[in-house]
Design a protein around this motif. Structure first.
Motif, mmCIF file in Angstrom:
data_model
loop_
_atom_site.group_PDB
_atom_site.id
_atom_site.type_symbol
_atom_site.label_atom_id
_atom_site.label_comp_id
_atom_site.label_asym_id
_atom_site.label_seq_id
_atom_site.Cartn_x
_atom_site.Cartn_y
_atom_site.Cartn_z
ATOM 1 N N HIS A 9 0.837 -1.195 0.000
ATOM 2 C CA HIS A 9 0.000 0.000 0.000
ATOM 3 C C HIS A 9 0.873 1.246 0.000
ATOM 4 O O HIS A 9 1.993 1.239 0.519
ATOM 5 C CB HIS A 9 -0.923 -0.003 1.225
ATOM 6 C CG HIS A 9 -1.881 -1.144 1.231
ATOM 7 N ND1 HIS A 9 -2.944 -1.226 0.372
ATOM 8 C CD2 HIS A 9 -1.920 -2.265 1.991
ATOM 9 C CE1 HIS A 9 -3.605 -2.340 0.602
ATOM 10 N NE2 HIS A 9 -3.004 -2.993 1.571
ATOM 11 N N GLY A 11 1.418 5.434 -2.108
ATOM 12 C CA GLY A 11 1.049 6.433 -3.100
ATOM 13 C C GLY A 11 1.053 5.845 -4.509
ATOM 14 O O GLY A 11 1.264 4.635 -4.687
ATOM 15 N N PRO A 12 0.861 6.694 -5.503
ATOM 16 C CA PRO A 12 0.837 6.216 -6.891
ATOM 17 C C PRO A 12 2.094 5.456 -7.299
ATOM 18 O O PRO A 12 2.050 4.629 -8.208
ATOM 19 C CB PRO A 12 0.684 7.507 -7.701
ATOM 20 C CG PRO A 12 0.050 8.481 -6.768
ATOM 21 C CD PRO A 12 0.570 8.133 -5.408
ATOM 22 N N VAL A 39 -12.291 4.486 -12.866
ATOM 23 C CA VAL A 39 -11.436 4.754 -11.707
ATOM 24 C C VAL A 39 -12.327 5.366 -10.637
ATOM 25 O O VAL A 39 -12.965 6.398 -10.849
ATOM 26 C CB VAL A 39 -10.272 5.708 -12.056
ATOM 27 C CG1 VAL A 39 -9.427 5.975 -10.827
ATOM 28 C CG2 VAL A 39 -9.425 5.117 -13.176
ATOM 29 N N ASN A 40 -12.362 4.709 -9.489
ATOM 30 C CA ASN A 40 -13.255 5.099 -8.404
ATOM 31 C C ASN A 40 -12.483 5.486 -7.156
ATOM 32 O O ASN A 40 -11.309 5.136 -6.993
ATOM 33 C CB ASN A 40 -14.189 3.930 -8.057
ATOM 34 C CG ASN A 40 -15.174 3.645 -9.148
ATOM 35 O OD1 ASN A 40 -16.189 4.312 -9.262
ATOM 36 N ND2 ASN A 40 -14.886 2.646 -9.979
ATOM 37 N N PHE A 41 -13.171 6.143 -6.248
ATOM 38 C CA PHE A 41 -12.597 6.462 -4.939
ATOM 39 C C PHE A 41 -12.136 5.174 -4.256
ATOM 40 O O PHE A 41 -11.101 5.143 -3.590
ATOM 41 C CB PHE A 41 -13.636 7.198 -4.093
ATOM 42 C CG PHE A 41 -13.116 7.679 -2.774
ATOM 43 C CD1 PHE A 41 -12.133 8.652 -2.705
ATOM 44 C CD2 PHE A 41 -13.616 7.165 -1.596
ATOM 45 C CE1 PHE A 41 -11.644 9.102 -1.481
ATOM 46 C CE2 PHE A 41 -13.145 7.609 -0.366
ATOM 47 C CZ PHE A 41 -12.160 8.573 -0.317
ATOM 48 N N ASP A 43 -10.788 2.624 -5.584
ATOM 49 C CA ASP A 43 -9.469 2.240 -6.089
ATOM 50 C C ASP A 43 -8.355 2.969 -5.340
ATOM 51 O O ASP A 43 -7.305 2.394 -5.037
ATOM 52 C CB ASP A 43 -9.357 2.536 -7.586
ATOM 53 C CG ASP A 43 -10.405 1.802 -8.392
ATOM 54 O OD1 ASP A 43 -10.630 0.611 -8.108
ATOM 55 O OD2 ASP A 43 -10.994 2.411 -9.293
ATOM 56 N N THR A 44 -8.588 4.240 -5.058
ATOM 57 C CA THR A 44 -7.604 5.027 -4.314
ATOM 58 C C THR A 44 -7.450 4.482 -2.894
ATOM 59 O O THR A 44 -6.334 4.338 -2.392
ATOM 60 C CB THR A 44 -8.033 6.508 -4.271
ATOM 61 O OG1 THR A 44 -8.214 6.974 -5.599
ATOM 62 C CG2 THR A 44 -6.989 7.363 -3.580
ATOM 63 N N VAL A 45 -8.577 4.167 -2.268
ATOM 64 C CA VAL A 45 -8.535 3.621 -0.903
ATOM 65 C C VAL A 45 -7.825 2.274 -0.896
ATOM 66 O O VAL A 45 -6.970 2.013 -0.043
ATOM 67 C CB VAL A 45 -9.964 3.497 -0.322
ATOM 68 C CG1 VAL A 45 -9.939 2.772 1.018
ATOM 69 C CG2 VAL A 45 -10.599 4.869 -0.169
ATOM 70 N N ARG A 47 -5.580 1.206 -2.892
ATOM 71 C CA ARG A 47 -4.146 1.405 -3.117
ATOM 72 C C ARG A 47 -3.453 1.899 -1.850
ATOM 73 O O ARG A 47 -2.355 1.467 -1.520
ATOM 74 C CB ARG A 47 -3.918 2.415 -4.250
ATOM 75 C CG ARG A 47 -2.439 2.803 -4.399
ATOM 76 C CD ARG A 47 -2.196 3.792 -5.507
ATOM 77 N NE ARG A 47 -3.030 4.961 -5.526
ATOM 78 C CZ ARG A 47 -2.881 6.041 -4.745
ATOM 79 N NH1 ARG A 47 -1.938 6.076 -3.826
ATOM 80 N NH2 ARG A 47 -3.688 7.067 -4.872
ATOM 81 N N LYS A 48 -4.109 2.786 -1.102
ATOM 82 C CA LYS A 48 -3.457 3.435 0.035
ATOM 83 C C LYS A 48 -3.582 2.678 1.351
ATOM 84 O O LYS A 48 -2.712 2.797 2.208
ATOM 85 C CB LYS A 48 -4.052 4.842 0.235
ATOM 86 C CG LYS A 48 -3.732 5.803 -0.891
ATOM 87 C CD LYS A 48 -3.931 7.240 -0.498
ATOM 88 C CE LYS A 48 -5.355 7.651 -0.308
ATOM 89 N NZ LYS A 48 -5.541 9.109 -0.178
#
Length: 199
Positions: A9, A11-12, A39-41, A43-45, A47-48
């Motif tokens: 997990h 950042g990009p 690309v959804n919220f 996906d960001t969660v 990843r992080k």
């Protein structure tokens, strides 16, 4: 085929364009060549942050659209070349996928690829909010949080279509025109400010 893969997990920078074997559709699945991935919220969660239902290593993504390249055993109703979209299939940021046929819907030609990839998860969520969580009716007034985000924009439009009045809350002043364009009756910056899901 290649996919956007993470081993930890962060950042990009944790995302890598990684080679994987081409998927083979099993019973009840269709093989799809990706056209556009949503690309959804979420996906960001994913990843992080560690999620109970989504551990690393993993391929990101949960929705998209593409072309059927092969129906698996026992699959009826889909043929090679069908244009389809899907919702909540983990690993959708990949060039090819094997997806349960029950999660795939055929897309009409008059819906463009980007809309097809983005509408199912947010559209079903939004529809649920205005029909089942509470059945909005003419004359109702609703406060929509994150009104400039994907779900917020759709919820606003659905409430308006059902005859309701919308007070749209956004995290920053520059998002007010976005909520206004979705026909919110009133668009305001929320007291909490930045950090909401529409960013």
């Amino acid at each position: 085929m290649r996919a956007i893969h993470i081993r930890e997990h962060g950042g990009p920078e944790v995302m890598t364009w990684t080679e994987f074997p081409d998927p083979v559709p099993g019973a009840g699945e269709v093989s799809v060549r990706l056209g556009v991935s949503g690309v959804n919220f979420m996906d960001t969660v994913a990843r992080k942050t560690p999620l109970p239902t989504w551990s690393v290593p993993t391929v990101l993504g949960v929705e998209g659209m593409g072309i059927v390249t092969a129906p698996g055993p026992d699959v009826e109703g889909f043929a090679v070349g069908d244009r389809v979209a899907w919702r909540y299939h983990k690993g959708s940021h990949a060039e090819q996928l094997a997806i349960p046929a029950e999660a795939v819907v055929r897309m009409p030609d008059d819906i463009d690829d980007e809309t097809a990839a983005a509408i199912l998860m947010q559209g079903l969520t939004s529809n649920h909010f205005v029909t089942e969580t509470y059945a909005v009716k003419a004359g109702d007034t609703a406060v929509v949080h994150s009104a400039a985000g994907g779900v917020g924009l759709l919820v606003t439009q659905l409430i308006k279509a059902r005859g309701g009045t919308v007070i749209g809350l956004v995290s920053r002043e520059d998002k007010i025109p976005v909520a206004d364009k979705a026909v919110a009756d009133h668009a305001l910056v929320s007291a909490g400010g930045a950090g909401t899901a529409d960013e």
